[in-house]
Structures are given as structure tokens and as C-alpha cells.
Design an enzyme around this catalytic site. Sequence first.
Site, PDB file in Angstrom:
ATOM      1  N   ASP A  45       0.839  -1.194   0.000  1.00 58.89           N
ATOM      2  CA  ASP A  45       0.000   0.000   0.000  1.00 58.89           C
ATOM      3  C   ASP A  45       0.875   1.247   0.000  1.00 58.89           C
ATOM      4  O   ASP A  45       1.713   1.421   0.888  1.00 58.89           O
ATOM      5  CB  ASP A  45      -0.905  -0.008   1.239  1.00 58.89           C
ATOM      6  CG  ASP A  45      -1.807   1.210   1.310  1.00 58.89           C
ATOM      7  OD1 ASP A  45      -2.968   1.105   0.865  1.00 58.89           O
ATOM      8  OD2 ASP A  45      -1.352   2.263   1.809  1.00 58.89           O
ATOM      9  N   TYR A  50       2.582   9.955  -0.033  1.00 61.29           N
ATOM     10  CA  TYR A  50       3.746   9.411   0.666  1.00 61.29           C
ATOM     11  C   TYR A  50       5.049   9.710  -0.073  1.00 61.29           C
ATOM     12  O   TYR A  50       6.130   9.559   0.503  1.00 61.29           O
ATOM     13  CB  TYR A  50       3.623   7.893   0.839  1.00 61.29           C
ATOM     14  CG  TYR A  50       2.395   7.407   1.547  1.00 61.29           C
ATOM     15  CD1 TYR A  50       1.569   8.276   2.272  1.00 61.29           C
ATOM     16  CD2 TYR A  50       2.033   6.065   1.493  1.00 61.29           C
ATOM     17  CE1 TYR A  50       0.438   7.813   2.917  1.00 61.29           C
ATOM     18  CE2 TYR A  50       0.906   5.598   2.132  1.00 61.29           C
ATOM     19  CZ  TYR A  50       0.101   6.469   2.826  1.00 61.29           C
ATOM     20  OH  TYR A  50      -1.030   5.996   3.447  1.00 61.29           O
ATOM     21  N   LYS A  75      -3.104   5.908  -3.853  1.00 63.25           N
ATOM     22  CA  LYS A  75      -4.206   6.795  -3.502  1.00 63.25           C
ATOM     23  C   LYS A  75      -4.000   8.178  -4.105  1.00 63.25           C
ATOM     24  O   LYS A  75      -2.869   8.644  -4.228  1.00 63.25           O
ATOM     25  CB  LYS A  75      -4.307   6.933  -1.968  1.00 63.25           C
ATOM     26  CG  LYS A  75      -4.302   5.618  -1.219  1.00 63.25           C
ATOM     27  CD  LYS A  75      -4.347   5.846   0.284  1.00 63.25           C
ATOM     28  CE  LYS A  75      -3.935   4.612   1.043  1.00 63.25           C
ATOM     29  NZ  LYS A  75      -2.492   4.363   1.004  1.00 63.25           N
ATOM     30  N   HIS A 108      -7.937   9.461  -1.367  1.00 71.07           N
ATOM     31  CA  HIS A 108      -7.286   9.360  -0.061  1.00 71.07           C
ATOM     32  C   HIS A 108      -8.132   9.938   1.077  1.00 71.07           C
ATOM     33  O   HIS A 108      -8.211   9.345   2.157  1.00 71.07           O
ATOM     34  CB  HIS A 108      -5.931  10.067  -0.119  1.00 71.07           C
ATOM     35  CG  HIS A 108      -4.946   9.543   0.867  1.00 71.07           C
ATOM     36  ND1 HIS A 108      -3.587   9.556   0.647  1.00 71.07           N
ATOM     37  CD2 HIS A 108      -5.107   8.970   2.088  1.00 71.07           C
ATOM     38  CE1 HIS A 108      -2.963   9.026   1.683  1.00 71.07           C
ATOM     39  NE2 HIS A 108      -3.859   8.667   2.570  1.00 71.07           N
ATOM     40  N   LEU A 190      -2.568  -1.185  14.342  1.00 72.41           N
ATOM     41  CA  LEU A 190      -2.003  -1.370  15.678  1.00 72.41           C
ATOM     42  C   LEU A 190      -2.099  -0.099  16.510  1.00 72.41           C
ATOM     43  O   LEU A 190      -1.475   0.017  17.568  1.00 72.41           O
ATOM     44  CB  LEU A 190      -0.538  -1.814  15.569  1.00 72.41           C
ATOM     45  CG  LEU A 190      -0.300  -3.097  14.765  1.00 72.41           C
ATOM     46  CD1 LEU A 190       1.189  -3.383  14.645  1.00 72.41           C
ATOM     47  CD2 LEU A 190      -1.031  -4.278  15.386  1.00 72.41           C
ATOM     48  N   ILE A 228      -2.978  -3.333   6.932  1.00 74.63           N
ATOM     49  CA  ILE A 228      -1.723  -2.928   6.291  1.00 74.63           C
ATOM     50  C   ILE A 228      -0.740  -2.408   7.348  1.00 74.63           C
ATOM     51  O   ILE A 228      -0.409  -1.226   7.379  1.00 74.63           O
ATOM     52  CB  ILE A 228      -1.959  -1.878   5.184  1.00 74.63           C
ATOM     53  CG1 ILE A 228      -2.866  -0.733   5.679  1.00 74.63           C
ATOM     54  CG2 ILE A 228      -2.552  -2.523   3.943  1.00 74.63           C
ATOM     55  CD1 ILE A 228      -2.928   0.449   4.705  1.00 74.63           C
ATOM     56  N   LYS A 230       2.761  -1.520   9.167  1.00 75.28           N
ATOM     57  CA  LYS A 230       4.028  -1.025   8.619  1.00 75.28           C
ATOM     58  C   LYS A 230       5.135  -1.159   9.650  1.00 75.28           C
ATOM     59  O   LYS A 230       4.926  -0.892  10.831  1.00 75.28           O
ATOM     60  CB  LYS A 230       3.900   0.448   8.215  1.00 75.28           C
ATOM     61  CG  LYS A 230       5.140   1.014   7.529  1.00 75.28           C
ATOM     62  CD  LYS A 230       5.289   2.498   7.741  1.00 75.28           C
ATOM     63  CE  LYS A 230       5.924   2.791   9.089  1.00 75.28           C
ATOM     64  NZ  LYS A 230       6.193   4.223   9.306  1.00 75.28           N
ATOM     65  N   SER A 231       6.301  -1.595   9.194  1.00 75.55           N
ATOM     66  CA  SER A 231       7.496  -1.589  10.014  1.00 75.55           C
ATOM     67  C   SER A 231       8.696  -1.615   9.082  1.00 75.55           C
ATOM     68  O   SER A 231       8.622  -2.184   7.989  1.00 75.55           O
ATOM     69  CB  SER A 231       7.543  -2.800  10.956  1.00 75.55           C
ATOM     70  OG  SER A 231       8.754  -2.803  11.703  1.00 75.55           O
ATOM     71  N   ARG A 236      10.147  -7.437  12.964  1.00 75.83           N
ATOM     72  CA  ARG A 236       8.730  -7.085  13.092  1.00 75.83           C
ATOM     73  C   ARG A 236       7.981  -7.310  11.793  1.00 75.83           C
ATOM     74  O   ARG A 236       6.796  -7.668  11.800  1.00 75.83           O
ATOM     75  CB  ARG A 236       8.597  -5.637  13.551  1.00 75.83           C
ATOM     76  CG  ARG A 236       9.005  -5.442  15.006  1.00 75.83           C
ATOM     77  CD  ARG A 236       8.869  -3.998  15.441  1.00 75.83           C
ATOM     78  NE  ARG A 236       9.271  -3.822  16.831  1.00 75.83           N
ATOM     79  CZ  ARG A 236       9.425  -2.648  17.408  1.00 75.83           C
ATOM     80  NH1 ARG A 236       9.206  -1.530  16.720  1.00 75.83           N
ATOM     81  NH2 ARG A 236       9.802  -2.573  18.677  1.00 75.83           N
ATOM     82  N   ASN A 240       4.774  -9.664  12.051  1.00 76.14           N
ATOM     83  CA  ASN A 240       3.442  -9.208  11.672  1.00 76.14           C
ATOM     84  C   ASN A 240       2.798 -10.102  10.621  1.00 76.14           C
ATOM     85  O   ASN A 240       1.573 -10.107  10.472  1.00 76.14           O
ATOM     86  CB  ASN A 240       3.500  -7.775  11.149  1.00 76.14           C
ATOM     87  CG  ASN A 240       3.793  -6.761  12.235  1.00 76.14           C
ATOM     88  OD1 ASN A 240       3.664  -7.053  13.431  1.00 76.14           O
ATOM     89  ND2 ASN A 240       4.194  -5.561  11.838  1.00 76.14           N
TER      90      ASN A 240
END
Length: 277
Positions: A45, A50, A75, A108, A190, A228, A230-231, A236, A240
Amino acid sequence: MTTPTIPLNNGVLIPQLGFGTYKLPPVQTREVVLRALDAGYRHVDTAQMYRNEAAVGRAVLDSGLPRDEVFVTSKLNNAFHAYDEAHAAFDRTLDDLGLEHVDLFLIHWPLPAFGRFVEAWRALEEIYASGRARAIGVSNFQPHHLDRILAEGTVVPAVNQVEMHPWFVQQEVRAYDAAHGIVTEAWSPLGRGRVLEDEEVLRIAADLGRSPAQVVLRWHVQRGDVVIPKSATPARIAENAAIFDFVLDDTAMAAITALDRDTRIGSHPDHENRTDR
């Protein structure tokens, strides 16, 4: 790892676990996304906002995976809700990604004060008809925003991506989406890490011998959400993804859902009206 998929309302299958790239610096994004793809993620994603679409596209191409095995979402930037600008912005997304199509393209934010999201949706409908987006949808839309899309558009959104986590369970939005055949996808699943310190989450995780993040992500997927996380940390990223070999029982599911505080971490969709990004 085999990730379960969910059929969208047009038959396209979306992997239930995706890899988020929000706030990933472009210089790191290619390496991190390659690591996620190597760990088994098959859904990435990104967003125009971004500024890392090009690095995401390079990772997808450099992974060596067949294109049809990686689900790519992007997006529309807030500044481009005008019909012609939405078309041009999408063209730039494909150029930046270096791909012939995206699997999912979203508006978005609704930007209600701007008042042009239906106009943007008309552009997305035409992009979808062209085949350059296999599915289209929205992000951060409330039911009253979706009412306008359904009344004035011709294509029902396939996905509504919203902030959602155990402290903000979004039951009303999820119910609305389900009633209209829209898949609900969780950004910040999270709670930006905050819910991982909740005593109930910690207790359930200890009982199962799992990490708090795994427990929360498992709660999402058992509810039928797309997630979705993220790390940028390799351990991790792998952790995940390891959520499909255990199950939360009904008691644990109910206990996590009961943690709802109706508390947002991000902006309220009716108040997010920045068009300068």
C-alpha cells in the site's frame, strides 16, 4: 506464507494482509518493501502523498515476482480532486510506479469542505473502465460521504480504507460497508503501537505465547478486515506476517472488541481539508 484473500465486489481478490509504506522515506522504501515481499507479503500500500511510489514500483519489479502475484494499492493526492487533475495525477502514479496498472486506486480523503470528491470519483470510474486500475475505492470516508458516491456515481467502491484498531473499532462504518458490499481496510491497525500496551491485549498475547501485535492483527483478520501494518524492522516485518497459524476464540475476540474507546489517532474525515500535500 499463504495470505488469505477476500473477493472485492467486482471479483478481484485482495490479500487480507498488506504492507503499509506511510512515512517510509523514499530512500529506504525499495529495500524495506523487498524485505516484506521476501517475507511473504503480496500486497503493498502506497499513496501519492507518501512520495515513495517510485521506490515501491522498483521493489515490485526487482522482486522477480510475477506482476499478478503482487497487489499494489495507491491513492489520489488531496490536491487533485478536480476531474482533469485526478486523471493526470493517476497517470503520474503509473509513471512513478513504472507499472501498466494498479490493483486498487483510492481517493485518499473526502475533503468535504473542498466538495469535489464526487468529481474525483467520476474520474476514477473512467480509470477503472480503462482497465488501468483493477478496482477503485475510497479512504477515510464516512457513511454520509459514501451516500453521495452511491447516489451520484455508477460504481460502488470496492474498498473503504479507514483508521481502525481495538481502541477505535469503527462498527458503524464496518456495518455500512458490509451492507453495501464494500470491504473495510484498516490503516494504523495497531493504533501506531499504542494499543499494544493495553493490559488486555498483553494478557491475551501472554496466554497464547504470541506478540501483542500478532494478537491485534489476528483480531482484525478474523473480523474480516484487510490490514496494512508497517514496520522497517526485519523481525517485526516477519512477526506481523505470522498471524495465520493460530486463532482467537470468541472470548478473546469479544474482549478485544470491548476495548473500544471511540478514540481516533489521526484526523477526523470531516475535518481533514488540507490540499497542499
